[in-house]
Structures are given as C-alpha cells and as structure tokens.
Design a protein around this motif. Structure first.
Motif, PDB file in Angstrom:
ATOM      1  N   LEU A   1      40.957  55.262  37.694  1.00 18.43           N
ATOM      2  CA  LEU A   1      41.216  55.516  39.112  1.00 18.43           C
ATOM      3  C   LEU A   1      41.787  54.275  39.799  1.00 18.43           C
ATOM      4  CD1 LEU A   1      40.824  57.427  41.615  1.00 18.43           C
ATOM      5  CD2 LEU A   1      38.631  56.281  41.914  1.00 18.43           C
ATOM      6  N   MET A   2      41.235  53.117  39.482  1.00 16.44           N
ATOM      7  CA  MET A   2      41.713  51.874  40.095  1.00 16.44           C
ATOM      8  C   MET A   2      43.158  51.584  39.702  1.00 16.44           C
ATOM      9  SD  MET A   2      38.224  49.671  39.583  1.00 16.44           S
ATOM     10  CE  MET A   2      39.034  48.105  39.728  1.00 16.44           C
ATOM     11  N   PHE A   3      43.472  51.753  38.423  1.00 15.21           N
ATOM     12  CA  PHE A   3      44.847  51.516  37.980  1.00 15.21           C
ATOM     13  C   PHE A   3      45.804  52.491  38.665  1.00 15.21           C
ATOM     14  CE2 PHE A   3      48.392  52.540  35.108  1.00 15.21           C
ATOM     15  CZ  PHE A   3      49.036  51.307  35.129  1.00 15.21           C
ATOM     16  N   GLY A   4      45.426  53.760  38.689  1.00 12.37           N
ATOM     17  CA  GLY A   4      46.264  54.767  39.341  1.00 12.37           C
ATOM     18  C   GLY A   4      46.449  54.480  40.824  1.00 12.37           C
ATOM     19  N   GLY A   5      45.376  54.106  41.494  1.00 10.93           N
ATOM     20  CA  GLY A   5      45.461  53.784  42.924  1.00 10.93           C
ATOM     21  C   GLY A   5      46.347  52.585  43.187  1.00 10.93           C
ATOM     22  N   SER A   6      46.231  51.577  42.344  1.00 11.15           N
ATOM     23  CA  SER A   6      47.066  50.389  42.506  1.00 11.15           C
ATOM     24  C   SER A   6      48.529  50.723  42.269  1.00 11.15           C
ATOM     25  CB  SER A   6      46.601  49.299  41.540  1.00 11.15           C
ATOM     26  OG  SER A   6      47.291  48.098  41.756  1.00 11.15           O
TER      27      SER A   6
ATOM     28  N   VAL B   1      45.487  47.213  55.005  1.00 11.05           N
ATOM     29  CA  VAL B   1      44.189  46.555  54.829  1.00 11.05           C
ATOM     30  C   VAL B   1      43.166  47.490  54.183  1.00 11.05           C
ATOM     31  CG1 VAL B   1      42.288  45.390  56.023  1.00 11.05           C
ATOM     32  CG2 VAL B   1      44.645  44.971  56.739  1.00 11.05           C
ATOM     33  N   ALA B   2      43.127  48.745  54.568  1.00  9.25           N
ATOM     34  CA  ALA B   2      42.114  49.678  54.046  1.00  9.25           C
ATOM     35  C   ALA B   2      42.172  49.822  52.522  1.00  9.25           C
ATOM     36  CB  ALA B   2      42.230  51.027  54.733  1.00  9.25           C
ATOM     37  N   PRO B   3      43.354  50.041  51.921  1.00 12.69           N
ATOM     38  CA  PRO B   3      43.380  50.124  50.459  1.00 12.69           C
ATOM     39  C   PRO B   3      42.985  48.806  49.783  1.00 12.69           C
ATOM     40  CG  PRO B   3      45.445  50.935  51.382  1.00 12.69           C
ATOM     41  CD  PRO B   3      44.658  50.353  52.502  1.00 12.69           C
ATOM     42  N   ALA B   4      43.297  47.689  50.426  1.00 14.35           N
ATOM     43  CA  ALA B   4      42.935  46.395  49.851  1.00 14.35           C
ATOM     44  C   ALA B   4      41.416  46.205  49.871  1.00 14.35           C
ATOM     45  CB  ALA B   4      43.627  45.267  50.611  1.00 14.35           C
ATOM     46  N   VAL B   5      40.781  46.593  50.978  1.00 20.39           N
ATOM     47  CA  VAL B   5      39.318  46.521  51.060  1.00 20.39           C
ATOM     48  C   VAL B   5      38.706  47.463  50.028  1.00 20.39           C
ATOM     49  CG1 VAL B   5      37.319  47.056  52.508  1.00 20.39           C
ATOM     50  CG2 VAL B   5      39.245  45.784  53.470  1.00 20.39           C
ATOM     51  N   ALA B   6      39.247  48.668  49.937  1.00 21.12           N
ATOM     52  CA  ALA B   6      38.735  49.638  48.967  1.00 21.12           C
ATOM     53  C   ALA B   6      38.836  49.092  47.548  1.00 21.12           C
ATOM     54  CB  ALA B   6      39.494  50.953  49.097  1.00 21.12           C
ATOM     55  N   MET B   7      39.931  48.411  47.228  1.00 19.05           N
ATOM     56  CA  MET B   7      40.094  47.874  45.875  1.00 19.05           C
ATOM     57  C   MET B   7      39.061  46.794  45.584  1.00 19.05           C
ATOM     58  SD  MET B   7      41.547  48.150  42.974  1.00 19.05           S
ATOM     59  CE  MET B   7      42.976  49.178  43.232  1.00 19.05           C
ATOM     60  N   VAL B   8      38.791  45.931  46.545  1.00 19.73           N
ATOM     61  CA  VAL B   8      37.773  44.894  46.335  1.00 19.73           C
ATOM     62  C   VAL B   8      36.415  45.547  46.088  1.00 19.73           C
ATOM     63  CG1 VAL B   8      36.517  42.971  47.399  1.00 19.73           C
ATOM     64  CG2 VAL B   8      39.011  43.088  47.588  1.00 19.73           C
ATOM     65  N   VAL B   9      36.074  46.555  46.875  1.00 20.99           N
ATOM     66  CA  VAL B   9      34.804  47.266  46.700  1.00 20.99           C
ATOM     67  C   VAL B   9      34.755  47.932  45.323  1.00 20.99           C
ATOM     68  CG1 VAL B   9      33.408  49.210  47.537  1.00 20.99           C
ATOM     69  CG2 VAL B   9      34.391  47.583  49.160  1.00 20.99           C
ATOM     70  N   LEU B  10      35.846  48.568  44.923  1.00 23.34           N
ATOM     71  CA  LEU B  10      35.898  49.225  43.610  1.00 23.34           C
ATOM     72  C   LEU B  10      35.799  48.222  42.466  1.00 23.34           C
ATOM     73  CD1 LEU B  10      38.600  51.979  44.216  1.00 23.34           C
ATOM     74  CD2 LEU B  10      36.121  52.279  43.983  1.00 23.34           C
ATOM     75  N   VAL B  11      36.418  47.071  42.624  1.00 20.66           N
ATOM     76  CA  VAL B  11      36.332  46.032  41.582  1.00 20.66           C
ATOM     77  C   VAL B  11      34.889  45.571  41.422  1.00 20.66           C
ATOM     78  CG1 VAL B  11      36.965  43.647  41.015  1.00 20.66           C
ATOM     79  CG2 VAL B  11      38.724  45.251  41.740  1.00 20.66           C
TER      80      VAL B  11
ATOM     81  N   LEU C   1      41.269  40.162  45.567  1.00 20.44           N
ATOM     82  CA  LEU C   1      40.963  39.339  46.744  1.00 20.44           C
ATOM     83  C   LEU C   1      42.231  38.782  47.381  1.00 20.44           C
ATOM     84  CD1 LEU C   1      37.783  37.479  45.453  1.00 20.44           C
ATOM     85  CD2 LEU C   1      37.875  39.219  47.260  1.00 20.44           C
ATOM     86  N   LEU C   2      43.179  38.356  46.554  1.00 21.05           N
ATOM     87  CA  LEU C   2      44.450  37.857  47.102  1.00 21.05           C
ATOM     88  C   LEU C   2      45.241  38.975  47.768  1.00 21.05           C
ATOM     89  CD1 LEU C   2      45.523  35.355  44.308  1.00 21.05           C
ATOM     90  CD2 LEU C   2      44.723  34.813  46.619  1.00 21.05           C
ATOM     91  N   TYR C   3      45.189  40.174  47.193  1.00 25.94           N
ATOM     92  CA  TYR C   3      45.824  41.337  47.802  1.00 25.94           C
ATOM     93  C   TYR C   3      45.231  41.590  49.188  1.00 25.94           C
ATOM     94  CZ  TYR C   3      46.607  46.451  48.393  1.00 25.94           C
ATOM     95  OH  TYR C   3      46.897  47.705  48.864  1.00 25.94           O
ATOM     96  N   LEU C   4      43.922  41.472  49.317  1.00 22.00           N
ATOM     97  CA  LEU C   4      43.269  41.658  50.617  1.00 22.00           C
ATOM     98  C   LEU C   4      43.727  40.595  51.609  1.00 22.00           C
ATOM     99  CD1 LEU C   4      41.232  42.982  52.514  1.00 22.00           C
ATOM    100  CD2 LEU C   4      39.441  41.582  51.434  1.00 22.00           C
ATOM    101  N   VAL C   5      43.787  39.355  51.180  1.00 20.12           N
ATOM    102  CA  VAL C   5      44.234  38.270  52.071  1.00 20.12           C
ATOM    103  C   VAL C   5      45.660  38.527  52.546  1.00 20.12           C
ATOM    104  CG1 VAL C   5      44.846  35.810  52.150  1.00 20.12           C
ATOM    105  CG2 VAL C   5      42.657  36.527  51.149  1.00 20.12           C
ATOM    106  N   VAL C   6      46.546  38.901  51.635  1.00 24.29           N
ATOM    107  CA  VAL C   6      47.943  39.150  52.001  1.00 24.29           C
ATOM    108  C   VAL C   6      48.054  40.375  52.911  1.00 24.29           C
ATOM    109  CG1 VAL C   6      50.231  39.741  51.106  1.00 24.29           C
ATOM    110  CG2 VAL C   6      48.871  37.966  49.997  1.00 24.29           C
TER     111      VAL C   6
END
Length: 125
Positions: A104-109, A73-83, A53-58
């Motif tokens: 997948l989440m770790f690799g993407g991050s 913004v798109a990868p940050a939104v995707a990460m929140v959805v994946l979480v 969530l903080l990643y998305l805000v930043v």
C-alpha cells in the motif's frame, strides 16, 4: 498545485521515497532468501524513514513559505505515520499486516509521484 519554488524538490523527494520503498520490497525478498537479508532490510527501512521525513519537510515548504497548496502535506504526514506503523509491525513480526501495508505504501507513493509529475505537465501546457 501552485508554482511554488519548492515543487521541484517535492518531485525529487517523492521519486526518492518511491525508489526507497521499492528497494525495501527487494530487501524483503533478500530477507527471506539470504542470511544477510535482515540487515539490508533494516538498513533500507531507515532510508525509507528518512525519505518520508524529508518528503514531509519539503511538503511543508511547498505550502507555507512557498505559497503552494496545503494538499501536499496530508499525504506526507500519512506516509510518516504509515512508515512508523510499518516499522512497529515488522518488529512485532506481524507479516500478515506488514507485507500488505508495504505494498500500500509503495502504491500510494507511486500515485503521489505520478500526480505531482502530471501537475507539472498541466502547468507547462
């Protein structure tokens, strides 16, 4: 990426998110091997959600007031959805989907972190 004043914060948040996801994998191993592992895994899941969530805000700050690219913004939104999907799969004990999604989440991050760090070097050069 542009030279937004929020880019250092984006780098920090991506690093924290990547470390939180790595710790989540470690606590998954503890979940399987120790009696107290479930509590640690659940607690680290909360840390992953907060960092996402903080990643998305930043990322939004890099884009809007920072004048940077909206591409962060798109990868940050995707990460929140994946979480959130990951939490649901874990609560439903669907390990066949929960574990690969975590990888997948770790690799993407990690990929996002490397891209942001390499973009910094490209701007400096």
């Amino acid at each position: 990426m542009s030279t937004s004043r929020f880019l250092p914060a984006l780098r920090v948040m991506l690093a924290l998110q990547t470390v939180a996801l790595l710790l989540q994998a470690i606590t998954a191993g503890l979940l399987l091997s120790t009696p107290g592992g479930r509590g640690l895994h659940n607690a680290s899941a909360g840390v992953v959600l907060v960092t996402a969530l903080l990643y998305l805000v930043v990322a939004i700050l890099v884009w809007r007031p920072g004048g940077g690219s909206p591409r962060a913004v798109a990868p940050a939104v995707a990460m929140v959805v994946l979480v959130l999907a990951q939490a649901m799969l874990g609560a439903l004990h669907m390990k066949a989907l929960h574990v690969p999604l975590g990888v997948l989440m770790f690799g993407g991050s990690l990929v996002q972190l490397v891209q942001v760090l390499l973009a910094r070097r490209a701007v400096a050069a």
